[in-house]
Motif scaffolding. Sequence first.
Motif, PDB file in Angstrom:
ATOM      1  N   ARG A  89      -6.164   6.065   0.334  1.00 21.30           N
ATOM      2  CA  ARG A  89      -6.672   7.150  -0.503  1.00 21.30           C
ATOM      3  C   ARG A  89      -7.847   6.707  -1.357  1.00 21.30           C
ATOM      4  O   ARG A  89      -8.567   7.528  -1.876  1.00 21.30           O
ATOM      5  CB  ARG A  89      -5.549   7.686  -1.399  1.00 21.30           C
TER       6      ARG A  89
ATOM      7  N   ILE B 282       3.188   4.493  -0.975  1.00 18.68           N
ATOM      8  CA  ILE B 282       2.779   5.461  -1.967  1.00 18.68           C
ATOM      9  C   ILE B 282       3.699   5.660  -3.174  1.00 18.68           C
ATOM     10  O   ILE B 282       3.280   5.418  -4.287  1.00 18.68           O
ATOM     11  CB  ILE B 282       2.568   6.857  -1.320  1.00 18.68           C
TER      12      ILE B 282
ATOM     13  N   ALA C 255       0.805  -1.211   0.000  1.00 17.67           N
ATOM     14  CA  ALA C 255       0.000   0.000   0.000  1.00 17.67           C
ATOM     15  C   ALA C 255       0.841   1.265   0.000  1.00 17.67           C
ATOM     16  O   ALA C 255       0.306   2.357  -0.006  1.00 17.67           O
ATOM     17  CB  ALA C 255      -0.907   0.001   1.230  1.00 17.67           C
TER      18      ALA C 255
ATOM     19  N   LEU D  41       5.996  21.824  -5.076  1.00 14.43           N
ATOM     20  CA  LEU D  41       5.527  21.052  -3.922  1.00 14.43           C
ATOM     21  C   LEU D  41       5.203  19.611  -4.324  1.00 14.43           C
ATOM     22  O   LEU D  41       5.218  18.702  -3.495  1.00 14.43           O
ATOM     23  CB  LEU D  41       4.277  21.697  -3.308  1.00 14.43           C
ATOM     24  N   ASP D  42       4.903  19.417  -5.612  1.00 11.41           N
ATOM     25  CA  ASP D  42       4.565  18.072  -6.091  1.00 11.41           C
ATOM     26  C   ASP D  42       5.745  17.100  -5.975  1.00 11.41           C
ATOM     27  O   ASP D  42       5.553  15.886  -6.079  1.00 11.41           O
ATOM     28  CB  ASP D  42       4.094  18.129  -7.552  1.00 11.41           C
ATOM     29  N   GLU D  43       6.956  17.645  -5.776  1.00  9.23           N
ATOM     30  CA  GLU D  43       8.119  16.770  -5.600  1.00  9.23           C
ATOM     31  C   GLU D  43       8.009  15.941  -4.330  1.00  9.23           C
ATOM     32  O   GLU D  43       8.645  14.903  -4.199  1.00  9.23           O
ATOM     33  CB  GLU D  43       9.409  17.609  -5.494  1.00  9.23           C
ATOM     34  N   ILE D  44       7.202  16.429  -3.385  1.00  7.55           N
ATOM     35  CA  ILE D  44       7.102  15.745  -2.092  1.00  7.55           C
ATOM     36  C   ILE D  44       6.010  14.672  -2.185  1.00  7.55           C
ATOM     37  O   ILE D  44       4.856  14.986  -2.474  1.00  7.55           O
ATOM     38  CB  ILE D  44       6.744  16.741  -0.961  1.00  7.55           C
ATOM     39  N   PRO D  45       6.347  13.409  -1.930  1.00  6.33           N
ATOM     40  CA  PRO D  45       5.335  12.349  -2.032  1.00  6.33           C
ATOM     41  C   PRO D  45       4.298  12.424  -0.919  1.00  6.33           C
ATOM     42  O   PRO D  45       4.517  13.054   0.122  1.00  6.33           O
ATOM     43  CB  PRO D  45       6.162  11.065  -1.920  1.00  6.33           C
ATOM     44  N   ASP D  46       3.166  11.761  -1.151  1.00 11.55           N
ATOM     45  CA  ASP D  46       2.073  11.759  -0.176  1.00 11.55           C
ATOM     46  C   ASP D  46       2.439  10.878   1.020  1.00 11.55           C
ATOM     47  O   ASP D  46       3.205   9.927   0.887  1.00 11.55           O
ATOM     48  CB  ASP D  46       0.789  11.238  -0.828  1.00 11.55           C
ATOM     49  N   VAL D  47       1.858  11.221   2.175  1.00 10.36           N
ATOM     50  CA  VAL D  47       2.129  10.441   3.385  1.00 10.36           C
ATOM     51  C   VAL D  47       1.042   9.403   3.646  1.00 10.36           C
ATOM     52  O   VAL D  47       1.217   8.520   4.476  1.00 10.36           O
ATOM     53  CB  VAL D  47       2.246  11.344   4.635  1.00 10.36           C
ATOM     54  N   VAL D  48      -0.081   9.554   2.967  1.00 11.19           N
ATOM     55  CA  VAL D  48      -1.169   8.596   3.189  1.00 11.19           C
ATOM     56  C   VAL D  48      -1.018   7.449   2.204  1.00 11.19           C
ATOM     57  O   VAL D  48      -0.911   7.666   1.004  1.00 11.19           O
ATOM     58  CB  VAL D  48      -2.535   9.286   3.007  1.00 11.19           C
ATOM     59  N   PRO D  49      -1.001   6.221   2.702  1.00 15.62           N
ATOM     60  CA  PRO D  49      -0.874   5.070   1.807  1.00 15.62           C
ATOM     61  C   PRO D  49      -1.951   5.068   0.725  1.00 15.62           C
ATOM     62  O   PRO D  49      -3.075   5.503   0.962  1.00 15.62           O
ATOM     63  CB  PRO D  49      -1.045   3.876   2.741  1.00 15.62           C
ATOM     64  N   ALA D  50      -1.580   4.570  -0.455  1.00 16.87           N
ATOM     65  CA  ALA D  50      -2.509   4.563  -1.584  1.00 16.87           C
ATOM     66  C   ALA D  50      -3.806   3.848  -1.233  1.00 16.87           C
ATOM     67  O   ALA D  50      -4.881   4.258  -1.660  1.00 16.87           O
ATOM     68  CB  ALA D  50      -1.845   3.903  -2.781  1.00 16.87           C
TER      69      ALA D  50
ATOM     70  N   ARG E   4      -0.546  21.060  -1.293  1.00 14.34           N
ATOM     71  CA  ARG E   4       0.084  19.928  -1.972  1.00 14.34           C
ATOM     72  C   ARG E   4      -0.848  18.714  -2.100  1.00 14.34           C
ATOM     73  O   ARG E   4      -0.977  18.133  -3.176  1.00 14.34           O
ATOM     74  CB  ARG E   4       1.368  19.529  -1.219  1.00 14.34           C
ATOM     75  N   TYR E   5      -1.480  18.344  -1.008  1.00 14.97           N
ATOM     76  CA  TYR E   5      -2.250  17.102  -1.023  1.00 14.97           C
ATOM     77  C   TYR E   5      -3.740  17.293  -1.314  1.00 14.97           C
ATOM     78  O   TYR E   5      -4.377  16.414  -1.881  1.00 14.97           O
ATOM     79  CB  TYR E   5      -2.090  16.345   0.297  1.00 14.97           C
TER      80      TYR E   5
END
Lengths: 195, 237
Positions: free
Chosen positions: B22, A111, A109, B10-19, A151-152
């Motif tokens: 999401r 990312i 899971a 800012l898009d360079e930073i990956p998300d912290v919430v698991p896919a 960003r998110y």
Amino acid sequence: MTGDAELDAAMDRYADGEERAFAIVHAGLYQRMRLFLLRLCRSPALADDLLQEAFLRIHRARGSFAKGSRVVPWAYAIARNVHTDHARSAHTRRVTSLDERDDEGDAEAEIPAGPGASAEELGIAKQTAKLVEETLARLPPAQREAFVLIRYEGMSVADTARILGATENAVKLRAFHAYEALRAALGIEKDRSKR
Amino acid sequence: MDADFNLSRLDEIPDVVPAADRAAPSAPSLAPRVPATAAGPSRAELRSRRTMAIAASLLWLAGHLVVLAARTDFAKLGVLYPTLQIALPGLLAATAISLALWPGRDGLGAGVTALRAIALASTLGMALLTAALPLPFPYVPPALFTFGQWVIICGDIIAVMAALPLVLAAVVLRRSFVTASFERGAAVGAACSLAAVTTMHLHCENIQVAHVLVGHMVPAIAITLLAALVLRSVTRV
């Protein structure tokens, strides 16, 4: 998923007293607000609690929703207030954080690496996500909120400024500082992985 | 901040919430989560309450003016003094309450800059104007009271006049502001205190600068600050 226009119209009807419209509002906002809160608090259990409180506040403050407005920024502002109140509370409960949960398994899971990624890529991706999470957690709340919203959550600077009750310049500055901190952290991490 | 900073970076930073998290799960049932009894007033009910609160506040102030009696020296005041000491605070009060209640283009209300500006302009700005405004005629206060007694009498009356509008504001604006509740509270406080100051200026004939500053404007500033602090938590959603 409920479209934004349909959601705004449902909130309008709910604010006008049509009780049944709340089900549409709830269904349309549920996942977005849950993700937003999850990104802020990093705990699925806590995010669910805060989400329930946020919906209760929406329920109680429905009459203050202005006709023709967009419900998403309004709801995000309420969710942010709920999170801020929780953070300020002296009785903050200890809950499982995302990284603790991740340690329990489900590496698929993660990312940054997509499906079909190699074990090494998955390992790097997991490490990167953990680093981002830790760095975000260390940031001042104002910077974290600005970064998460832009960003998110895909909010514009103007919407973010409205939600946070700040000026657009202040929001840009906060997001920039957060970005700098995260970039620095990720840069260090990349250097380490090369060794 | 870098001059060339682009927020798309800012898009360079990956998300912290698991896919997996999401992905959109269906929302749980509402039944046990949202008690029907906790529903807030509808928009129409809220509008009606706010209108009644504003009407009651204006009646309260008008009642005070009737009981205290309007000043009788208008002929000596000229045009400038009543314009800047009576019409202007009244206009600022109306602007402050309008701005505090304005839903804004997106329903999140007026921006914090505008709210701060109106709260400061209507209180500190009026105080500065009072200090700088020349008197329309050479004025010597009557020896009915000492300076301190005058100040306490006018300050108390202003506080009483502002009290009911503030209490009504706290009641009808409960859980109304999703953002900038401190600034909106300050704007509401400024509106209430300046409405009281306007009423006082329609009654009080003591135009001595020190008296107006200490007896009228200082209480207005204090009421505005107090309102901001109290309404911040009461009005926040």
